[in-house]
Design an enzyme around this catalytic site. Structure first.
Site, PDB file in Angstrom:
ATOM      1  N   ASP A  51      33.474  10.108 -38.715  1.00 34.35           N
ATOM      2  CA  ASP A  51      33.559   8.647 -38.642  1.00 34.35           C
ATOM      3  C   ASP A  51      34.784   8.202 -37.846  1.00 34.35           C
ATOM      4  OD1 ASP A  51      31.228   8.218 -40.068  1.00 34.35           O
ATOM      5  OD2 ASP A  51      32.249   8.192 -41.994  1.00 34.35           O
ATOM      6  N   GLU A  57      23.246   2.894 -42.123  1.00 39.59           N
ATOM      7  CA  GLU A  57      24.666   2.676 -42.406  1.00 39.59           C
ATOM      8  C   GLU A  57      25.455   2.750 -41.110  1.00 39.59           C
ATOM      9  OE1 GLU A  57      25.618   5.728 -45.197  1.00 39.59           O
ATOM     10  OE2 GLU A  57      25.377   7.364 -43.774  1.00 39.59           O
TER      11      GLU A  57
END
Length: 335
Positions: free
Chosen positions: A44, A221
């Site tokens: 991420d 997401e």
């Protein structure tokens, strides 16, 4: 719809030997380009260009910060955003997830998530600093709560999961927005005040961006918003991202992929290249598993172009020749 070029950057992670490839799990398509190495491990990632350097932050203990003169490194760790655990009394407060860094009103801001896997009792926190390198970050605590905490009973916080924050400024009017969400009721966008607090917190301006209405499991997401006139692009990750060694591999095509829709207004509605709404399960796949080497790409961001360098799409993925205990970060330039 935005198309990827053949250029890219991978942030490698060196691990033990990979699990033997299974043709029912791993795609050997060549429809997507192979990324180029960038020589750093990241999950991420969030990347910001400032003063002729690139800065990368990632999920991890106290949110590590790295600096490099080029996107392919070498990357040097220069500190962390937090000086200790987050002030938010929830979940993984010592190891926040999915941070994003932004420059706003002459100050650096870092949005981050605290949560637990599979739980909706989450929060998005905010920290700020006048320097990326001084270490003088201030943790301002929670911006929004879901599950429990102040405001968690207010829509859309009462139906969403407060993780995977992304920050976007509408170039048409200069207004800031927060995108967030994972599973449950999908991905939302919230209008922010100039001080980055939630606008009208008892009745926030909320745009529902991405949703899977007809599926029990809703694996959307990691949102991100970008703009190239006349369109706004709503990016997101779809599928299973990780923990493959512990929980097994999904059927081919159900792992992470990078998807997008576009609209002519920051509030939507967003549709994919086939005209299907992102609120009806739409989303064009821009980048997926390929070459029997790239697996489960996601966790995306867009680095705006500068000079001769075009916009860059960056993301993490598993390199099947290395292993599956953690993901690596990659980038592809956009035309």
């Amino acid at each position: 719809m935005v198309r990827l070029t053949l250029l890219g950057l991978v942030l490698w992670l060196y691990l033990a030997a990979a699990t033997p490839l299974n043709p029912h799990v791993f795609s050997d398509t060549t429809d997507y380009p192979l990324p180029n190495p960038g020589n750093i491990a990241a999950h991420d990632p969030s990347i910001l260009e400032y003063n002729n350097n690139f800065y990368l932050i990632k999920g991890g203990v106290r949110i590590p910060i790295f600096r490099a003169p080029k996107l392919d490194g070498p990357w040097t760790r220069i500190g962390t955003v937090l000086h200790g655990p987050s002030t938010i009394e929830k979940g993984n407060r010592r190891r926040p997830w999915a941070p994003t860094v932004a420059w706003w009103n002459n100050r650096f801001y870092c949005f981050y998530s605290v949560s637990q896997t599979g739980k909706r009792n989450s929060a998005i926190g905010l920290a700020s600093s006048d320097s990326l390198e001084s270490g003088a970050w201030t943790d301002h605590g929670a911006l929004i709560h879901t599950g429990t905490g102040p405001g968690s009973d207010i829509y859309p916080f009462n139906v969403t999961n407060a993780i995977d924050p992304a920050f976007f400024v509408d170039l048409d009017n200069g207004k800031p927005y927060l995108q967030y969400g994972s599973f449950w009721d999908g991905i939302f966008q919230i209008a922010l005040n100039d001080d980055l607090s939630v606008g009208n917190p008892t009745n926030p301006t909320a745009d529902h961006l991405v949703y899977l209405p007809d599926e029990k499991r809703k694996p959307n997401e990691g949102p991100f918003m970008s703009h190239r006139a006349p369109f706004y692009y709503a990016w997101f990750s779809h599928g299973k991202c990780c923990r493959f060694e512990d929980m097994g591999f999904p059927e081919k095509g159900n792992e992470y992929s990078i998807r997008v829709g576009r609209a002519t207004n920051v509030h939507g509605p967003f549709v994919d290249r086939d005209g299907k709404s992102l609120l009806e399960g739409g989303g064009s796949i821009v980048y997926g598993s390929s070459h029997g080497e790239v697996y489960a790409p996601g966790g995306i961001g867009i680095l705006p172009g500068a000079g001769d360098r075009p916009d860059v799409l960056y993301y993490h993925y598993h390199n099947t020749s290395i292993g599956f205990k953690q993901e690596v970060c990659a980038q592809d330039t956009l035309p």
